[in-house]
Every structure is written in C-alpha cells, then in structure tokens.
Scaffold this active site. Structure first.
Site, short mmCIF file in Angstrom:
data_model
loop_
_atom_site.label_atom_id
_atom_site.label_comp_id
_atom_site.label_asym_id
_atom_site.label_seq_id
_atom_site.Cartn_x
_atom_site.Cartn_y
_atom_site.Cartn_z
CB VAL A 161 29.07 18.48 -26.08
CG1 VAL A 161 29.02 17.59 -27.32
CG2 VAL A 161 28.10 17.97 -25.02
CB CYS A 162 32.14 19.03 -29.55
SG CYS A 162 32.94 19.05 -31.16
CB THR A 163 35.60 22.51 -29.68
OG1 THR A 163 34.44 23.05 -30.30
CG2 THR A 163 36.34 21.62 -30.67
#
Length: 231
Positions: free
Chosen positions: A102-104
């Site tokens: 998720v995300c970075t």
C-alpha cells in the site's frame, strides 16, 4: 479442515497507520484468515501519528505467508536500504501466493527486487521512483499484475484489501465486508489527487513535503544503486 490463510502485514517505525489499519480491518472480516503483524522484534512500534503498534511475530518466527503486505509512510524511506527487512521480504516472496503493498510500501518491494517487470501503484508523490526498480508506474487506486497487487496512496489501502479479498475468496465476501464497514466514500472536497485538487493546494502541500521529498530521493537513489550492483 483447510489450513488458515496466512496474511502478514509489516509494521515498522514511522509507518503511516492508515496504510496499515485500513487493510487490516478488511482482512479481519475474511473468514479463515490468520493475520500476523510482523517486525524484527516484539516491541512497541511508533507510527507517524500518536498511535503505537505492537507486532505479533518476529521475522525469525514468522510462518510462510500466503499474503505479504508492506504499507508505506516515512519509515519506508528507511526500509529501502534495510537489508534485514529486504531479505525477509525476498524469502517470503518465494512461496507467497500474493506479494502486495500500500502507498510507498511498493518502493520497499521494489528495493527488494520484487517488482522488476511488473506494473505497480504507489502514492502520487512517489511515482517517479518505481522505474529505478524496474517497475512500470501505474496511476490507479489498485494495480493487479499477476501475483503482485499494489495500492495507491494511503486510503487506497481499503480498495486494495477489498480487491484482494475478492480474489482470495469471492466478490460476495468482499462486498459483505465493504457493507459491514459502510465504506461508501463521499468526501467533502474534490481534493484527493493532484489532478483534482486546486493548484494552490497542490503547491501548498508540495512545499510542506519538500524536505521529506529530498530525503526520499537520496534514499531511493542509494537503494537503486545497491539493487543494481553486480552480484
């Protein structure tokens, strides 16, 4: 009786808690799933907010996972050059059914060499770093490429987890979890992406993020160099 589905989420200092807790709440509604919160040691882990998380299993004691998930946050910039964490992810990925983020968190997977040749999503502010790890940046809330499933920034973690549940179980189960969470987004402002937000808001946020962006650029450059060094 079938063995439980083993789902592991990495926790680490300065993780963005919603990257982690959004998917966790979705996975908690998946029948037959055993969820692990994984870190190097069993000790309180500070997030990037006031919330503190407690891991349930160490790298050394973690069972083979069916799903490994790496959330993002400021701490991900440290993990891209943390060999102990990267080795753990590489080892788990060999037999995991799904390698996810998720995300970075996708940058951490990339630094481990796990996104080469794959399409991948990440937070809008970090898209430019994926190519250094051999991934193709994909501007979407959820990116599914074979057994790599990556979510966009922060709130996209809920969309990611519901998508994964539909794959692990079925759509009806995923929809039931969504209904139980009353996940029916209707944000008060149309400012959830740089394409939609007013230009002055985008500029304002970029200025606030400037120092962190500089540090991230340095960390990603070092991680890419280490990954691409001859064996």
């Amino acid at each position: 009786m079938s063995a439980p589905l083993q789902i592991g989420l990495l926790v680490f200092p300065k993780v963005t808690q919603l990257d982690f807790t959004g998917p966790l709440q979705v996975f908690a509604g998946l029948p037959g799933a055993k969820i692990h919160l994984i870190w190097k040691r069993i000790e309180p882990v500070p997030t990037d907010s006031v919330l503190v998380l407690t891991p349930t299993v160490t790298f050394a004691d973690c069972p083979q996972l069916d799903v490994i998930c790496v959330p993002g946050g400021a701490g991900a910039d440290d993990l891209v050059n943390d060999e102990e964490t990267l080795d753990f992810l590489r080892t788990q990925a060999k037999a995991a059914k799904y390698v996810t983020s998720v995300c970075t968190g996708s940058l951490v997977l990339g630094a481990a060499g796990l996104l080469e040749g794959y399409n991948a999503a990440t937070h809008w502010s970090a898209m430019q770093y994926l190519t250094a790890f051999g991934a193709t940046p994909t501007k979407t809330r959820v990116c599914v490429d074979r057994n790599r499933i990556t979510g966009g920034g922060v709130t996209a973690g809920i969309d990611f987890a519901l998508t994964l549940v539909s794959i692990l179980a079925d759509r009806k189960t995923a929809e039931a979890i969504q209904l139980g969470l009353e996940y029916n987004p209707a944000p008060p402002f149309n400012a959830g992406s740089p394409d939609a937000a007013p230009p002055d808001v985008v500029s304002f946020l970029k200025e606030r993020m400037a120092a962190r962006s500089a540090g991230r650029s340095d960390a990603m450059e070092r991680a890419a160099m280490r990954l691409n060094q001859p064996a």
